[in-house]
Design a protein around this motif. Structure first.
Motif, PDB file in Angstrom:
ATOM      1  N   LYS B  77      40.740  44.031  37.815  1.00  0.00           N
ATOM      2  CA  LYS B  77      39.722  43.266  38.539  1.00  0.00           C
ATOM      3  C   LYS B  77      38.569  44.185  38.886  1.00  0.00           C
ATOM      4  CE  LYS B  77      43.353  41.243  41.104  1.00  0.00           C
ATOM      5  NZ  LYS B  77      43.811  40.566  42.327  1.00  0.00           N
ATOM      6  N   LEU B 105      36.664  37.885  31.862  1.00  0.00           N
ATOM      7  CA  LEU B 105      36.278  36.677  32.581  1.00  0.00           C
ATOM      8  C   LEU B 105      35.286  37.044  33.676  1.00  0.00           C
ATOM      9  CD1 LEU B 105      39.808  35.033  33.161  1.00  0.00           C
ATOM     10  CD2 LEU B 105      38.272  34.775  31.194  1.00  0.00           C
ATOM     11  N   HIS B 106      34.176  36.351  33.717  1.00  0.00           N
ATOM     12  CA  HIS B 106      33.256  36.489  34.844  1.00  0.00           C
ATOM     13  C   HIS B 106      33.609  35.390  35.818  1.00  0.00           C
ATOM     14  CE1 HIS B 106      28.888  36.241  36.494  1.00  0.00           C
ATOM     15  NE2 HIS B 106      29.691  36.897  37.304  1.00  0.00           N
ATOM     16  N   VAL B 107      34.191  35.770  36.932  1.00  0.00           N
ATOM     17  CA  VAL B 107      34.737  34.772  37.845  1.00  0.00           C
ATOM     18  C   VAL B 107      33.962  34.703  39.147  1.00  0.00           C
ATOM     19  CG1 VAL B 107      37.048  35.036  36.904  1.00  0.00           C
ATOM     20  CG2 VAL B 107      36.347  36.414  38.855  1.00  0.00           C
ATOM     21  N   ALA B 108      34.093  33.574  39.811  1.00  0.00           N
ATOM     22  CA  ALA B 108      33.515  33.403  41.138  1.00  0.00           C
ATOM     23  C   ALA B 108      34.530  33.884  42.158  1.00  0.00           C
ATOM     24  CB  ALA B 108      33.183  31.937  41.363  1.00  0.00           C
ATOM     25  N   GLY B 109      34.091  34.689  43.073  1.00  0.00           N
ATOM     26  CA  GLY B 109      35.009  35.160  44.095  1.00  0.00           C
ATOM     27  C   GLY B 109      34.776  36.618  44.393  1.00  0.00           C
ATOM     28  N   ALA B 110      35.686  37.190  45.132  1.00  0.00           N
ATOM     29  CA  ALA B 110      35.533  38.579  45.542  1.00  0.00           C
ATOM     30  C   ALA B 110      35.478  39.508  44.331  1.00  0.00           C
ATOM     31  CB  ALA B 110      36.687  38.968  46.461  1.00  0.00           C
ATOM     32  N   ASP B 111      36.344  39.249  43.367  1.00  0.00           N
ATOM     33  CA  ASP B 111      36.305  40.029  42.133  1.00  0.00           C
ATOM     34  C   ASP B 111      35.318  39.363  41.199  1.00  0.00           C
ATOM     35  OD1 ASP B 111      38.648  41.406  43.148  1.00  0.00           O
ATOM     36  OD2 ASP B 111      39.694  39.563  42.602  1.00  0.00           O
ATOM     37  N   HIS B 114      37.379  39.835  35.561  1.00  0.00           N
ATOM     38  CA  HIS B 114      38.786  40.087  35.279  1.00  0.00           C
ATOM     39  C   HIS B 114      38.900  40.550  33.839  1.00  0.00           C
ATOM     40  CE1 HIS B 114      40.874  37.365  38.519  1.00  0.00           C
ATOM     41  NE2 HIS B 114      39.997  38.198  39.034  1.00  0.00           N
TER      42      HIS B 114
END
Lengths: 165, 165
Positions: B77, B105-111, B114
């Motif tokens: 992460k 993966l470009h994710v929404a959230g603190a990280d 991934h």
DNA sequence: CATGAAATTCGTCAAAG
DNA sequence: CTTTGACGAATTTCATG
């Protein structure tokens, strides 16, 4: 004693075959042979051997999920209550069968499973998670996050690093 | 006004073709036609149309990474410092090129990202993360967790639910 | 092991029902 | 959408260095 797996020692040719097929898995045998400077029959023989030995597992279709009505990608982190072996194993089986799930990872850490899933919209995501994931007794909680974009990586290095000049 | 994309309306036949190919992407056109009760020419025409329309993007090779010397799977992460658009985009490009990276993966959230990666061992993982991920200025921190097991999911539903009896 | 030239199968295209 | 038939290309098999 015989080794459990016959030493699958790959030579340079095998690795170049794999590298070429990773870049383009739809290469015809003839094109592959030309590209590597091999005879077609030799090339076909090698590829067959790589499949028989299990190094090449097969191929997976790459679909445009958005065009198929599932434009939303999400990562769903699943946390368990109990961690007995059989429970984890059967839950694994059930998670891979959840509609929309592309990949399931059993990870070490606070979250026990990571699901990558494609869905129609946020509501469908909610319904699926509630009805197919949270329902299981072994699941304590879930946490969902949106995926803005997903890309494939280059994968593991197959040919010894091209040296810089 | 004309719709931006010519309505790619899939019929049942298209969906059955996709479902069959998802289950086994190596089916020959003839075998596929027999399986669906179609003429070979029709089947070939459909598949070509599905490719031309972009619904079938292509195929990816499925390799036995462990047999190729990368038995360790990990999720890394990545958390960013700054989040300007160009910085995120160029970092994305660099992450997919990191050796061993299978998926980004470009994710929404603190990280923010991934990474799913396959490596030789823990030390190789450390070296790669330090030398290819942490080095970038935009990366504030990383967090790595081991993957015990990874499986493919069933994917999105292509054929309308088979009804229970 | 790799090669080249066989035979066999497959994919493609066209025309007609 | 199916059938038929024919053409070209690709894959497989085999005998040989």
């Amino acid at each position: 004693m015989a080794k459990p797996q016959p030493p699958p020692a790959l030579d340079d040719i095998d690795r170049r075959i794999l590298a070429a097929l990773v870049e383009n898995a739809e290469l015809t045998n003839k094109a592959l042979a030309v590209r590597l400077g091999l005879a077609e029959s030799t090339c076909a023989y090698r590829v067959r051997a790589l499949r028989a030995s299990g190094i090449i597992r097969g191929v997976h279709l790459d679909l445009d999920l958005a065009a198929l009505g599932c434009p939303l990608l999400a990562v769903v982190k699943v946390r368990l209550g109990s961690h007995d072996e059989v429970g984890v194993s059967t839950l694994f089986d059930q998670l891979v069968a959840v509609p929309g799930v592309l990949r399931v990872l059993h990870v070490a850490g606070a979250d026990d499973f990571h699901l990558l899933m494609a869905v129609q919209d946020a509501q469908a995501l909610r319904d699926i998670v509630l009805r197919h994931v949270t329902v299981h007794r072994t699941v304590r909680s879930t946490e969902t996050q949106l995926v803005f974009e997903a890309r494939y990586g280059v994968g593991i290095p197959l040919v010894p690093d091209a040296r810089s000049t």
